[in-house]
Scaffold this motif. Sequence first.
Motif, mmCIF file in Angstrom:
data_model
loop_
_atom_site.group_PDB
_atom_site.id
_atom_site.type_symbol
_atom_site.label_atom_id
_atom_site.label_comp_id
_atom_site.label_asym_id
_atom_site.label_seq_id
_atom_site.Cartn_x
_atom_site.Cartn_y
_atom_site.Cartn_z
ATOM 1 N N LEU A 246 0.779 -1.099 -0.037
ATOM 2 C CA LEU A 246 -0.020 -0.112 0.046
ATOM 3 C C LEU A 246 0.890 1.405 -0.243
ATOM 4 C CD1 LEU A 246 -2.745 -1.042 2.524
ATOM 5 C CD2 LEU A 246 -3.118 -0.923 0.164
ATOM 6 N N LYS A 247 0.344 2.297 -0.724
ATOM 7 C CA LYS A 247 1.247 3.394 -0.857
ATOM 8 C C LYS A 247 0.617 4.607 0.071
ATOM 9 C CE LYS A 247 2.719 2.829 -5.611
ATOM 10 N NZ LYS A 247 2.825 3.556 -6.931
ATOM 11 N N VAL A 248 1.528 5.293 0.549
ATOM 12 C CA VAL A 248 1.408 6.421 1.627
ATOM 13 C C VAL A 248 1.931 7.592 1.316
ATOM 14 C CG1 VAL A 248 0.802 5.013 3.591
ATOM 15 C CG2 VAL A 248 3.044 5.761 3.343
ATOM 16 N N THR A 249 1.545 8.706 1.611
ATOM 17 C CA THR A 249 2.350 10.222 1.136
ATOM 18 C C THR A 249 2.875 10.632 2.592
ATOM 19 O OG1 THR A 249 0.944 10.464 -0.739
ATOM 20 C CG2 THR A 249 1.957 12.438 0.119
ATOM 21 N N ILE B 24 -0.061 3.581 13.184
ATOM 22 C CA ILE B 24 0.241 4.908 12.758
ATOM 23 C C ILE B 24 -0.768 4.955 11.293
ATOM 24 C CG2 ILE B 24 1.969 6.084 11.518
ATOM 25 C CD1 ILE B 24 4.135 4.530 12.720
ATOM 26 N N TYR B 25 -1.537 6.210 11.569
ATOM 27 C CA TYR B 25 -2.399 6.360 10.544
ATOM 28 C C TYR B 25 -1.873 7.241 9.568
ATOM 29 C CZ TYR B 25 -6.969 7.812 8.528
ATOM 30 O OH TYR B 25 -7.821 8.326 7.563
ATOM 31 N N PHE B 26 -1.912 7.096 8.394
ATOM 32 C CA PHE B 26 -1.619 7.951 7.197
ATOM 33 C C PHE B 26 -2.785 8.374 6.343
ATOM 34 C CE2 PHE B 26 1.883 5.116 7.949
ATOM 35 C CZ PHE B 26 3.065 5.880 7.817
ATOM 36 N N PRO B 27 -3.192 9.813 6.638
ATOM 37 C CA PRO B 27 -4.597 10.154 5.947
ATOM 38 C C PRO B 27 -4.117 10.472 4.505
ATOM 39 C CG PRO B 27 -3.556 11.926 7.223
ATOM 40 C CD PRO B 27 -2.709 10.610 7.444
ATOM 41 N N ASP B 28 -5.108 10.314 3.880
ATOM 42 C CA ASP B 28 -5.085 10.226 2.047
ATOM 43 C C ASP B 28 -4.816 11.779 1.881
ATOM 44 O OD1 ASP B 28 -5.210 7.485 1.669
ATOM 45 O OD2 ASP B 28 -7.503 7.689 1.628
ATOM 46 N N LYS B 29 -5.534 12.971 2.667
ATOM 47 C CA LYS B 29 -5.312 13.979 2.421
ATOM 48 C C LYS B 29 -4.336 14.611 3.498
ATOM 49 C CE LYS B 29 -9.822 15.048 0.177
ATOM 50 N NZ LYS B 29 -11.094 15.656 0.259
ATOM 51 N N LEU B 30 -3.159 15.075 3.294
ATOM 52 C CA LEU B 30 -2.219 15.142 4.223
ATOM 53 C C LEU B 30 -2.216 16.683 4.622
ATOM 54 C CD1 LEU B 30 0.113 13.647 5.464
ATOM 55 C CD2 LEU B 30 1.715 14.400 4.003
ATOM 56 N N LYS B 31 -2.183 17.095 5.773
ATOM 57 C CA LYS B 31 -1.949 18.173 6.451
ATOM 58 C C LYS B 31 -0.883 18.139 7.450
ATOM 59 C CE LYS B 31 -7.021 19.309 6.461
ATOM 60 N NZ LYS B 31 -8.085 19.749 7.040
ATOM 61 N N ILE B 32 0.205 18.877 7.063
ATOM 62 C CA ILE B 32 1.589 18.935 7.717
ATOM 63 C C ILE B 32 1.560 20.364 8.574
ATOM 64 C CG2 ILE B 32 2.494 16.884 6.406
ATOM 65 C CD1 ILE B 32 4.121 19.621 5.055
ATOM 66 N N PHE B 33 2.480 20.163 9.508
ATOM 67 C CA PHE B 33 3.101 21.290 10.277
ATOM 68 C C PHE B 33 1.558 21.961 11.196
ATOM 69 C CE2 PHE B 33 6.404 19.976 8.347
ATOM 70 C CZ PHE B 33 6.636 20.399 6.930
#
Length: 335
Positions: free
Chosen positions: A216-219, A325-334
């Motif tokens: 599975l791919k994550v960003t 560890i949960y990687f959301p599809d829509k990434l919101k960083i910082f």
Amino acid sequence: MNLIEFLKEKQLSILFHLLSLLIISCIFYLYNENGSLVIVINLISLFFFFIPLGIEYYQLKKYYDEIKNISKQIKEKTYIADIVEEPPFFSGKLFYNILKEATKDMNDCIFSLKNSQRDYNDYIELWVHEIKTPITALKLILSNHKTTENILIQEEILKIEGYVEQTLYYARSSTLNQDYRIETFTLETVVDLAIKSLSLSIIRANGNIHKDNLDLKVTSDSKWIVFILKQLIDNAIKYRHSSLKISFIAKKLENGTLLLISDNGIGIAAADIERIFNRGFTGTNGRNYVKSTGMGLYICKILSQKLGLQIGVDSQENIGTILKIYFPDKLKIFQ
């Protein structure tokens, strides 16, 4: 500021004014003056007393409401004195000038502290890079002379390398937005890198590794994810029962991807679960089994939050621990 609060503040002035009108009315009454005249004089006096009071209330309310609105809109509250205008009333001007001086002093102190912190972080990063050179040299020397003692020494050097790396990532955590590279990758890529980096420790722990659905791919930032995984694997090694068993299983959810890291270790006490991500918290296991700094999971939590990820834990004593560890599809960083 509302009208009731303003009138309470002015109650002494209002009371004395009303008292003065009462005294004046009594004097007019003693001199047998016309009652209508007394009423007219009192009304005129009240009019010219309350009109300036009303104007003052309007100025104060307008000014302080503006300050409240600005305070809600800006994040850096220390700049509020530079944004708001000087008030038109004397008491406000006095307060404004004092606030402006105090704000300037505070901003100067903050600027100085930030510079000191930046210099300190720069030194830590430089020190880490410098210390890596002799560590790498020692690893090469030991790898060319494989004896039982040297293998044990090499394992301890790996621990030193791990703590040095932890120091570097902790120093960088406050400036993550200046040192990141967001990309899309498979979970198997980062899991394999983390395992390879700790291969000697895993072998020494008779490790048995299970992987499932990691295509599975994550960003995210792969480098920082590898570091987080290494911290979790290192904890599994430290708190194992005998032979290490660790599994990496990924699941695709509706709005993201969940990575589960499970081990067969000694587990975490129920009383410690809520605090394991706190800075410096070692818990029962950290005190009774191995010497722990209590920083590994804390740094993992900080990095996860700044990368827009979620990290959690489920555990039972003497059964094992599952880190999630949960990687959301829509990434919101910082954030």
